[in-house]
Design a protein around this motif. Structure first.
Motif, PDB file in Angstrom:
ATOM      1  N   UNK A 182      -7.221  -3.436 -52.449  1.00 58.17           N
ATOM      2  CA  UNK A 182      -8.584  -3.307 -51.917  1.00 58.17           C
ATOM      3  C   UNK A 182      -8.567  -3.466 -50.401  1.00 58.17           C
ATOM      4  N   UNK A 200     -11.765  -8.524 -46.306  1.00 59.98           N
ATOM      5  CA  UNK A 200     -11.447  -7.263 -45.650  1.00 59.98           C
ATOM      6  C   UNK A 200     -12.356  -7.002 -44.460  1.00 59.98           C
ATOM      7  N   UNK A 203      -7.338  -0.184 -48.976  1.00 60.89           N
ATOM      8  CA  UNK A 203      -8.346   0.882 -49.041  1.00 60.89           C
ATOM      9  C   UNK A 203      -9.479   0.626 -48.056  1.00 60.89           C
ATOM     10  N   UNK A 204      -9.839  -0.638 -47.879  1.00 62.28           N
ATOM     11  CA  UNK A 204     -10.920  -0.950 -46.940  1.00 62.28           C
ATOM     12  C   UNK A 204     -10.497  -0.678 -45.504  1.00 62.28           C
ATOM     13  N   UNK A 205      -9.191  -0.590 -45.263  1.00 60.21           N
ATOM     14  CA  UNK A 205      -8.700  -0.263 -43.930  1.00 60.21           C
ATOM     15  C   UNK A 205      -8.114   1.140 -43.889  1.00 60.21           C
ATOM     16  N   UNK A 206      -8.501   1.964 -44.847  1.00 57.21           N
ATOM     17  CA  UNK A 206      -8.013   3.346 -44.933  1.00 57.21           C
ATOM     18  C   UNK A 206      -6.495   3.422 -45.027  1.00 57.21           C
ATOM     19  N   UNK A 207      -5.935   2.503 -45.796  1.00 58.79           N
ATOM     20  CA  UNK A 207      -4.512   2.585 -46.110  1.00 58.79           C
ATOM     21  C   UNK A 207      -4.382   2.728 -47.622  1.00 58.79           C
ATOM     22  N   UNK A 208      -3.154   2.908 -48.091  1.00 59.26           N
ATOM     23  CA  UNK A 208      -2.968   3.068 -49.533  1.00 59.26           C
ATOM     24  C   UNK A 208      -2.729   1.735 -50.227  1.00 59.26           C
ATOM     25  N   UNK A 247       2.189   0.649 -53.365  1.00 58.52           N
ATOM     26  CA  UNK A 247       2.152   1.670 -54.424  1.00 58.52           C
ATOM     27  C   UNK A 247       3.546   2.148 -54.800  1.00 58.52           C
ATOM     28  N   UNK A 248       4.595   1.374 -54.503  1.00 52.71           N
ATOM     29  CA  UNK A 248       5.924   1.942 -54.646  1.00 52.71           C
ATOM     30  C   UNK A 248       6.771   1.287 -55.724  1.00 52.71           C
TER      31      UNK A 248
END
Lengths: 246, 401
Positions: B55, B321, B58-63, B66-67
């Motif tokens: 979250x 965030x 996403x709130x900072x426009x990152x993914x 996820x790896x």
């Protein structure tokens, strides 16, 4: 009122959160090992050796002059001159390196070797995935690993490579013209000599005198000089003199 | 049918306990209560670490992470907690040479154990409190304040200036915010007339009406809830009140000299403390396991509890965030000059609300609401202005030249 700014901030982050799922262009990060950012022309990592044509050893521009070895600040270049010479792009016989090693764990990427090279033979690369499992052997790149074609250089530094190629093509053209002129002069001289065969020793001597400059004075001015003056290379950083008073 | 689904865990426990010999039953009963709580909130902890990072990303426009892959299968980062756990367990456990080794070792234990104990009094569903203490809320705050001791043990024993500064900040912060935290719960106890969490939840039930009487739907309840949330954020050392661990200022605060599994224990203890305080917020203000209206009572009570709990946790992450860290003087000013007065006024509002409840004339309800809402909003605006130095205009910044 206290709290309004907090609510505005919450709305902004909430918008980011939702928006990043629906608009992929909001995401600023690149999934690196799979995707790469487009390369930047000014980027530089470690040096590589440029060769012309197909054969990397025959077309190597390096003449083993060891200027880069001398100038390298951290002394990461090691050159051994070969005993056998090979013709350069103008057909002139030049030295070539037998060993050309760069220890990339020592190289600091300053680009001074590129600045000082009179033959446009060493250039800065843009590769950056250079990690290895071996601390010593894998970090010491040999000649065979360092050579890369002039086409590759054109890909990573298009503008600079175009200028250098034009200058070198100019040199070749000049050299050819010179050679042709020399040949013409020789032929003429020969013809004159033949026609004047009966005209006496003085005439022969005179004709040979006109021919002599052509043979003994080839255009020995190093061709890349023109290129390096016309190339917008970054100026070498001048060491700033530290002032005594802070 | 609905009742049996609602009570499925309670019946299961009784059945399990009944299987054992009589002499063992008290012990088994305790174990059967403890194990699910630890498993459940342990899983919650693992899930929160990954979802918090997702979250925040996403709130900072990152993914976000996820790896992580398991046996070559993509998991979209959902197995990140396992990877983190393995990493934490395999790391070297460094104890500073000059450290007080016994206290240094004990601090994470002292932080984590009381944090787990907090869950014993929170009703996770109808009849689902591990111990139905009559003074459960008192127990909760008494045990909850033990985390301050642990933080100071950690900071003192590390023999590190950053640790000490971090723990001193933590003490200043946690003791200051303990006051509004407890003060904001007093109206609830006053109006519910009990210290038992289960009875507080019972008092917020649907009863004979259509909508549930959650305390957050009253003026004093809303005010108390906001104060409680802010104080709870500060109590659990979360952003924007993460001064004790301020990475950009004092490395990791009292965690500086901790590594490996001890660090993981601190991490766990902080999240468990956050869960406990979020669970208490749900119990006190959001009606615990009660459904919001009669029509939704068919959903089992524990699902209601965990739904509200999850919403609060997501809200905490969302706040993290959004907000930057406060300065120490701002932090303490917020506690002593804003939250404590509001909580004190809230006591009066709650008392007024209680006595105005017996009014019988025509417009009694709107008048009661109006007076109480005014008594909540006006002090809020007034103290907010005082907090800003009495100025109404936006603050002007002067920069060093």
């Amino acid at each position: 009122m206290l709290g309004l700014g907090i609510i505005k901030g919450l709305v902004e982050t909430g918008r980011n959160f939702v928006g990043s799922y629906f608009k992929p262009e909001r995401l600023v990060t690149i999934q690196y090992p799979e995707k790469h950012l487009p390369p930047v022309e000014a980027a530089r990592t470690i040096p590589f050796l440029v060769y012309d044509g197909k054969d990397s050893m025959k077309g190597l521009r390096c003449t083993a002059c060891t200027i880069c070895e001398t100038e390298c600040p951290p002394k990461c270049i090691y050159i051994v001159k070969d005993t056998v010479k090979k013709p350069d792009y103008l057909g002139k016989m030049q030295n070539q390196p037998k060993v050309f090693d760069i220890d990339i764990s020592v190289c600091m990427g300053c680009g001074i070797c590129v600045e000082v090279c009179p033959f446009e033979s060493i250039k800065m690369d843009q590769v950056f995935e250079l990690s290895g499992s071996d601390r010593f052997g894998a970090m010491l790149l040999h000649k065979a690993q360092l050579v890369k074609s002039n086409d590759y250089f054109g890909e990573i530094c298009h503008e600079q490579a175009t200028q250098i190629n034009a200058a070198r093509a100019d040199d070749v053209r000049k050299a050819e013209a010179k050679a042709k002129a020399d040949a013409d002069a020789k032929a003429k001289a020969a013809a004159v000599a033949v026609s004047n065969a009966a005209a006496g020793v003085a005439a022969v001597a005179a004709s040979s005198m006109t021919a002599t400059p052509g043979t003994t004075q080839p255009d020995s001015k190093p061709a890349p000089k023109a290129a390096s003056t016309s190339t917008p290379l970054p100026a070498p950083s001048k060491p700033t003199v530290p002032s005594a008073t802070p | 049918m609905i009742d049996s689904l609602d009570q499925i865990f309670v019946s299961l426990k009784h059945w399990l306990v009944g299987l054992t010999p009589e002499a063992w039953q008290p012990l088994v009963s305790i174990l059967v209560s403890i194990v699910p709580i630890m498993a459940l909130f342990g899983t919650c902890f693992a899930a929160t670490t990954i979802f918090e990072r997702k979250i925040l990303g996403r709130a900072q426009n990152r993914l976000g992470p996820n790896r992580v892959r398991a046996f070559g299968v993509k998991t979209f980062g959902l197995l990140q907690p396992i990877a983190d756990g393995i990493k934490m367990l395999t790391k070297e456990d460094i104890v500073p040479f000059a450290a007080d080794k016994v206290v240094h070792f004990l601090a994470p234990v002292v932080l984590t154990t009381p944090a787990w104990m907090l869950f014993s009094v929170i009703p996770l569903g109808r009849n689902m409190a591990a111990i139905d203490l009559d003074a459960g809320i008192l127990f909760f705050f008494a045990v909850g304040s033990a985390s301050e001791l642990a933080v100071f043990m950690a900071g003192w024993s590390s023999k590190n200036k950053y640790s000490l500064v971090g723990s001193m900040r933590a003490i200043a912060q946690m003791i200051s915010y303990e006051v509004p935290l407890v003060l904001s719960t007093i109206p609830v106890l006053m109006l519910a007339g009990t210290l038992s969490p289960s009875q507080v939840v019972e008092a917020q039930g649907v009863g004979t009406g259509f909508f549930a009487h959650w305390f957050v739907f009253t003026p004093w309840g809303l005010s108390g809830f906001v104060v409680f949330l802010i104080a709870a954020t500060a109590e659990s050392n979360r952003s924007p009140f993460d001064l004790p661990e301020a990475e950009s200022e004092i490395i990791a605060g009292f965690l500086t000299e901790y590594s490996g599994f001890k660090y993981a224990l601190f991490f766990l203890g902080e999240y468990i403390g956050l869960f406990a305080v979020a669970g208490m917020a749900v119990t006190l203000f959001l009606g615990g396991w009660q459904a919001p209206c009669k029509a939704l009572e068919f959903i089992p009570s524990y699902l209601w509890f965990f739904g509200k709990f999850a919403v609060l946790i997501v809200f905490f992450i969302w706040v993290r965030a959004t907000l930057p860290r406060l300065r120490l003087d701002q932090l303490l000013a917020l506690a002593w000059r804003f939250l404590v007065p509001l909580a004190l006024i809230n006591l009066v509002v709650a008392a007024l609300w209680h006595f105005m409840g017996s009014w019988q004339f025509i417009a009694a309800m709107p008048v009661r609401w109006g007076i109480c809402a005014m008594l909540v909003v006006l002090p809020f605006v007034w103290f907010a202005r005082l907090l800003n130095g009495g100025k109404v205009a936006p603050r002007k910044y002067r920069y060093a030249e």
